[in-house]
Each structure stands twice: as structure tokens, then as C-alpha cells.
Design a protein around this motif. Structure first.
Motif, PDB file in Angstrom:
ATOM      1  N   LYS A 173       0.848  -0.957   0.300  1.00  0.00           N
ATOM      2  CA  LYS A 173       0.352   0.046   0.073  1.00  0.00           C
ATOM      3  C   LYS A 173       0.380   0.998   0.048  1.00  0.00           C
ATOM      4  CE  LYS A 173      -4.277  -1.711   2.164  1.00  0.00           C
ATOM      5  NZ  LYS A 173      -5.182  -1.631   3.416  1.00  0.00           N
ATOM      6  N   ALA A 174       1.405   2.146  -1.558  1.00  0.00           N
ATOM      7  CA  ALA A 174       1.993   2.989  -0.731  1.00  0.00           C
ATOM      8  C   ALA A 174       1.121   4.319  -0.694  1.00  0.00           C
ATOM      9  CB  ALA A 174       2.230   3.205  -2.866  1.00  0.00           C
ATOM     10  N   ILE A 175       1.538   5.475  -0.556  1.00  0.00           N
ATOM     11  CA  ILE A 175       0.890   6.435   0.207  1.00  0.00           C
ATOM     12  C   ILE A 175       1.051   7.187  -1.088  1.00  0.00           C
ATOM     13  CG2 ILE A 175       0.798   8.324   1.544  1.00  0.00           C
ATOM     14  CD1 ILE A 175       0.786   4.180   1.935  1.00  0.00           C
ATOM     15  N   PHE A 232       5.589   6.807   2.089  1.00  0.00           N
ATOM     16  CA  PHE A 232       5.996   5.196   2.247  1.00  0.00           C
ATOM     17  C   PHE A 232       5.132   5.004   2.085  1.00  0.00           C
ATOM     18  CE2 PHE A 232       3.150   7.497   5.380  1.00  0.00           C
ATOM     19  CZ  PHE A 232       2.005   7.056   5.410  1.00  0.00           C
ATOM     20  N   VAL A 233       5.473   3.448   2.271  1.00  0.00           N
ATOM     21  CA  VAL A 233       4.530   1.556   1.398  1.00  0.00           C
ATOM     22  C   VAL A 233       4.298   1.775   3.735  1.00  0.00           C
ATOM     23  CG1 VAL A 233       5.664   1.286  -0.807  1.00  0.00           C
ATOM     24  CG2 VAL A 233       6.478   0.307   1.113  1.00  0.00           C
ATOM     25  N   ASP A 238      -5.370  15.738   2.916  1.00  0.00           N
ATOM     26  CA  ASP A 238      -6.457  15.713   1.185  1.00  0.00           C
ATOM     27  C   ASP A 238      -5.402  15.452   0.412  1.00  0.00           C
ATOM     28  OD1 ASP A 238      -8.919  16.139   2.005  1.00  0.00           O
ATOM     29  OD2 ASP A 238      -8.136  18.736   2.448  1.00  0.00           O
ATOM     30  N   ASP A 239      -4.166  15.717   0.725  1.00  0.00           N
ATOM     31  CA  ASP A 239      -3.127  15.559  -0.029  1.00  0.00           C
ATOM     32  C   ASP A 239      -2.708  14.244  -0.822  1.00  0.00           C
ATOM     33  OD1 ASP A 239      -3.055  18.655  -1.176  1.00  0.00           O
ATOM     34  OD2 ASP A 239      -1.790  18.951   0.738  1.00  0.00           O
ATOM     35  N   LEU A 240      -2.882  13.228   0.036  1.00  0.00           N
ATOM     36  CA  LEU A 240      -2.116  11.617   0.102  1.00  0.00           C
ATOM     37  C   LEU A 240      -3.580  10.807  -0.572  1.00  0.00           C
ATOM     38  CD1 LEU A 240      -0.504  11.865   3.243  1.00  0.00           C
ATOM     39  CD2 LEU A 240       0.162  12.756   0.903  1.00  0.00           C
ATOM     40  N   GLU A 241      -3.657  10.322  -1.268  1.00  0.00           N
ATOM     41  CA  GLU A 241      -3.866   8.712  -1.383  1.00  0.00           C
ATOM     42  C   GLU A 241      -2.975   7.829  -1.766  1.00  0.00           C
ATOM     43  OE1 GLU A 241      -5.222   9.060  -5.737  1.00  0.00           O
ATOM     44  OE2 GLU A 241      -2.765   8.855  -6.493  1.00  0.00           O
ATOM     45  N   VAL A 242      -4.231   6.320  -1.452  1.00  0.00           N
ATOM     46  CA  VAL A 242      -3.187   5.490  -1.560  1.00  0.00           C
ATOM     47  C   VAL A 242      -3.307   4.361  -2.477  1.00  0.00           C
ATOM     48  CG1 VAL A 242      -3.487   3.080  -0.437  1.00  0.00           C
ATOM     49  CG2 VAL A 242      -3.708   5.637   1.544  1.00  0.00           C
ATOM     50  N   GLN A 243      -2.406   4.052  -3.082  1.00  0.00           N
ATOM     51  CA  GLN A 243      -1.492   3.018  -4.168  1.00  0.00           C
ATOM     52  C   GLN A 243      -1.484   1.833  -3.638  1.00  0.00           C
ATOM     53  OE1 GLN A 243      -2.920   4.087  -7.028  1.00  0.00           O
ATOM     54  NE2 GLN A 243      -2.809   6.548  -7.369  1.00  0.00           N
ATOM     55  N   VAL A 244      -2.130   0.609  -4.274  1.00  0.00           N
ATOM     56  CA  VAL A 244      -2.306  -0.712  -4.341  1.00  0.00           C
ATOM     57  C   VAL A 244      -1.719  -0.937  -5.358  1.00  0.00           C
ATOM     58  CG1 VAL A 244      -3.145  -2.916  -3.694  1.00  0.00           C
ATOM     59  CG2 VAL A 244      -4.063  -0.738  -2.689  1.00  0.00           C
ATOM     60  N   ILE A 245      -0.429  -1.362  -4.755  1.00  0.00           N
ATOM     61  CA  ILE A 245       0.890  -1.974  -6.401  1.00  0.00           C
ATOM     62  C   ILE A 245       1.193  -3.251  -5.868  1.00  0.00           C
ATOM     63  CG2 ILE A 245       1.424   0.212  -7.087  1.00  0.00           C
ATOM     64  CD1 ILE A 245       3.759   0.633  -5.721  1.00  0.00           C
TER      65      ILE A 245
END
Length: 502
Positions: free
Chosen positions: A265-267, A277-278, A444-451
Motif C-alpha cells: 500500500k503506497a501512500i 512511504f509504503v 487531502d493531498d494524499l492517496e493510497v495506491q495498491v501496487i
């Protein structure tokens, strides 16, 4: 540090362009070249430790490796499967340790491998005196090892990594070749130094401290001889090039075993798509920790031409060329880690040595008479039916598991936070809010990406770890971009309509 390494000195003749204060060539003996090539056999974790101890006030920074090593130092013993696991990562061994014991200057002297057993009559043995037997006892009874592995090539005519009694020529960027007048003339002409009246000569005494300084310079300078012996300081200008390309190892058609894949999970910061960070499990952290155990020569070999790091490439190529042209019989250990250095997820092209086989001689009473030996034929008068093969326990395993081989250094089902610079902490060590405050980030400036990361894709991460201070963003940006594009296409009505029409 071994006394012989502290006291021994080499004489190095350097040819200097006095107007430019620059080393043109150096003439070295075989023993110095052996020491130079031995630097390639050091595990990356060992290099970090040696350089930090050598110059504590201003140590050489090797990309993210200093942070990676410090993470192991700071991590609690409870995060590891056994106490030995942490020691194995802090003091990684090399498969060439036995050869390096013959060096005139060995900057990383290691103790001989020892063997311990349970104080009871259990038949398990371990190389670590902290291992726990399946009966619950600590295996701290040392057993003498006989017929220890012999060092090949003890004939004085052969060196450790180069043979013969040659002298060698070194260029300032560490290209090494056997000395000859023709070679010297060609080098002087190619370097624009044909007018030898403008050249000076210096005889230098090279000891342990100079070798350590040179080790730091080969990572960060195109002129390590000049920076080490004339400037006498670690260079500030760093030559590092990174190419984010596909891994240099291609999948063979006959390989049916699926690649190991880990999910992270990448922030991500939206404005620049930087990975702050992840959050991950122990398998991804072990992949990163495996970087510390890989020798420098293997790092360069499996990375191919995807990185340019100081003069490492020139030194590695000289090592291979001299072995080929001079017929030096050097065992091939590229991509090989010592026994028991098996990780849950390893880089492609990296394998682990099989553990040594030990024997003990059993008397009628069942007791051991002559300790352990690696040679089942050590004495022709011994009865072969009384030679018993010894079970050597994996130091990463618990005695109660009775396991002689296992994968993994970290406890299973553990969660970690890995920052962009590869600083690693346990997820239970701080709150998420405190972490965001530390990074000065707005929610609000962050999102979580699953890679997902495969073992072959991890090569990009290794390369980035060497040459940048933001390894995750540098190596994994393409995965983030791909994920973002997929999500954009999914929610874009125009794009969706075009796809339906196709």
C-alpha cells in the motif's frame, strides 16, 4: 582488526601530472591488486559498516543503503525469528571469506566458523551459540572442528585473486592490467601525457586506512586514486546514473515456477506522485534486507549496465579480464550467498550455498571422540560405519521446529512502514497521525495506491537504492503512473465509450 592487517604496508608508485595535480598511472604489486579486487567480494552491509566506522563524522553515503543498515540496527530483536537473524544481517558473511584470509591487508577479517551443540545428548548442531535446541536448551557447547576448509592456492607463486609474480598498471579510474612498456606508452599517449618531462613520481606507503578511504572513493569518484592519495579527502562530487529500465534478467521459456509477488500500500502525494512511504508485510522488508547480504561484484553483475556508480564497473571488468587472459583459476561465486542466507523473497539470479556437511566419529559408548570434521575419510584407520553425519540446524529456525532449512529472517504476519529513503520501522512503533505530521502532509493531498512488486521488478529497486536517496519513488514511479492511468480510464466516460466501441 587483525594485527597483520594493521601493520602491513604496500609500496605504491604513482605517476603524477604535476600541473594538474592528478594521478596518471600507478604501478602496483600483485598483493595490492589482490586487496583491490577483494573489495568487490564484500557484502553491501559490510561496506556500509566499514565506511561508517572509518569516517564516523562524515561517512560516505551509499544511496539508501546507510538507512537500510541502520534500520536493522534499530529494529528490536523481537521482530526477528531468532537472535542470530539480526547478527547475520549486521555482519553478513561472504562466500570468499576463506580466500580473503590470505590477503596481506584484510579490511574485514572474520572469525572461523564455529559449531555448537546442545549440552544434552540431542544430536542437533548450530553455527551460532544462541540457537535453541528442540529440547529447550541453548546450544552453547562449542565442538572442535577438525580438517577445516583448506585455502586453495597456498603456493607463493599464486595470489588470492591474481596469479604469477607480475606487476600491474592502474589508471586513475581503476582499470587494471598486467604491466608492460607497450601498455604504459599507449596509456600515456591516450591520456595526453606523452611529454614525460612534465610527469613526477611518488612512492606511497599504503596501509589499512588508505584502503578504506579508497573503498569509499570507488563509489563516488571517477578519479579515486587522485582523491585518495593526492586530495586526501572523500570527494564531494558524486557520479551516479540510474536508468529505470526493464530488469536485465529475462524469463526463460522453460521456467514454470511463478514469480514471487508482494503487494504494497503506497501512500502517494498527489501533486508530484512521490511515494512518501509504503505499508507492507515482512516479505517485502526481507527483500530489502537481502540487499545487504549481496556482494558488490554480484550487485554490479545482476544490475548490468543499468547503473553507473563511480569506478565499480571498471574494477569489475578488470577482475574478469585478468582472470580470463592470465588463466587464473578463480571460483565463480557471482550471485551466491553463504549457507542459510535464504530470504522469503530474493533477487533473481541470487542463490544460496548448500550448508557444509559435518561428520562425527562415534565410539562404542556413543560419545564423540574427535569432534567434527568435514572430511569423512580423515583417518584410514577409522571405521566408516562409525562416521555419523551431523544435522546442522538453520540459525533462522527455532529448535522446536526441528528444521534444518527455512526461509525468512523476520517473524511472520508482521507489518512495517518503509519510507522513500528505505528507512524501515515497525507499524506499531508510532501512530499514523504522528507520521503524517512528521512528513508535514495534509490528508487531502494524499492517496493510497495498491501496487504489486515481483522479484524481477525488484532489480530496479536495488539499482535505485544504490544511486538515489528516494529509492521507492525512483524505482516504482512507473507502477504508480500505470495505476493512475488505469483508474483515469476507468472513470473517464469518453475513454470508456471509446473502449466499448473498440
Amino acid at each position: 582488526m587483525a594485527k597483520s592487517s594493521e601493520k602491513h604496508k604496500f609500496t605504491l608508485r604513482i605517476i603524477v601530472d604535476e600541473e594538474k595535480n592528478k594521478v596518471v598511472l600507478a604501478e602496483a604489486c600483485r598483493d595490492f591488486v589482490d586487496v583491490l579486487f577483494s573489495l568487490l567480494t564484500l557484502p553491501m552491509g559490510t561496506i556500509v559498516r566499514l565506511l561508517e566506522n572509518h569516517q564516523k563524522s562524515d561517512p560516505v553515503t551509499l544511496g539508501c543503503f546507510n538507512n537500510l543498515y541502520k534500520s536493522v540496527v534499530d529494529m528490536g530483536s523481537d521482530d526477528f525469528e531468532t537472535e542470530a537473524c539480526k547478527q547475520m544481517l549486521l555482519y553478513p558473511r561472504s562466500v570468499r571469506d576463506v580466500q580473503c584470509k590470505r590477503l596481506k591487508i584484510n579490511i574485514n577479517p572474520t572469525e572461523d566458523i564455529k559449531c555448537f551443540k546442545c549440552p544434552s545428548y540431542c544430536q542437533l548442531y548450530s553455527n551460532f551459540n544462541t540457537s535453541e535446541c528442540h529440547c529447550g536448551n541453548v546450544m552453547n557447547n562449542e565442538i572442535p572442528l577438525e580438517n577445516k576448509e583448506q585455502v586453495a592456492g597456498k603456493d607463493d607463486a599464486n595470489g588470492v585473486f591474481v596469479s604469477g609474480r607480475y606487476s600491474f598498471i592502474l589508471t586513475d579510474d581503476l582499470k587494471v592490467a598486467v604491466k608492460s612498456t607497450e601498455l604504459v606508452l599507449n596509456k600515456l599517449k591516450s591520456l595526453g601525457c606523452a611529454d614525460v618531462s612534465k610527469l613526477g613520481e611518488m612512492l606511497l606507503d599504503i596501509g589499512l586506512e588508505e584502503v578504506l578511504t579508497l573503498l569509499g572513493c570507488i563509489f563516488s569518484s571517477n578519479t579515486p586514486l587522485t582523491d585518495t592519495f593526492l586530495n586526501k579527502q572523500n570527494p564531494q562530487a558524486v557520479t551516479r546514473i540510474y536508468k529505470s529500465l526493464s530488469p536485465c534478467r529475462e524469463k526463460k521459456e522453460d521456467e514454470t515456477e511463478p514469480e514471487k509477488v508482494v503487494t504494497l500500500k503506497a501512500i502517494v502525494r498527489k501533486q508530484d506522485m512521490k511515494i512518501l512511504f509504503v505499508e507492507c508485510g515482512e516479505d517485502f522488508v526481507e527483500l530489502l534486507f537481502s540487499f545487504l547480504a549481496v556482494p558488490l561484484e554480484s550487485v554490479w553483475e545482476i544490475s548490468g549496465s543499468k547503473i553507473s556508480l563511480g569506478c565499480i564497473g571498471n574494477l569489475c571488468r578488470s577482475f574478469k579480464d585478468l582472470s580470463a587472459t592470465e588463466g587464473t583459476e578463480i571460483p565463480t561465486f557471482i550471485g551466491m550467498l553463504p549457507s542459510f542466507y535464504s530470504f522469503q523473497m530474493q533477487l533473481p539470479g541470487i542463490i544460496t550455498q548448500q550448508p557444509p556437511v559435518y561428520y562425527r566419529y562415534r565410539l562404542y559408548s556413543g560419545q564423540v571422540s574427535y569432534g567434527l570434521t568435514t572430511d569423512g575419510n580423515r583417518n584410514p584407520y577409522f571405521r566408516k560405519d562409525r562416521l555419523v553425519k551431523v544435522v546442522l540446524m538453520d540459525p533462522k529456525s527455532h529448535g522446536r521446529d526441528k528444521s534444518t532449512h527455512c526461509y525468512g529472517f523476520l517473524k511472520k504476519e508482521t507489518k512495517f512502514t518503509v519510507f522513500d529513503d528505505l528507512t524501515i520501522t515497525s507499524m506499531n512503533s508510532c501512530s499514523t497521525v504522528s507520521l503524517l505530521k512528521k512528513l508535514q502532509s495534509h490528508a487531502d493531498d494524499l492517496e493510497v495506491q495498491v501496487i504489486s512488486i515481483s522479484s524481477s521488478q525488484a532489480l530496479n529497486l536495488l539499482r535505485a537504492s544504490l544511486v538515489t536517496s528516494s529509492a521507492l519513488s525512483t524505482a516504482l514511479w512507473n507502477l504508480i503512473a500505470k495505476k493512475l492511468k488505469e483508474e483515469t480510464d476507468l472513470w473517464n466516460p469518453v475513454s470508456k465509450k471509446v473502449k466499448e466501441e473498440i
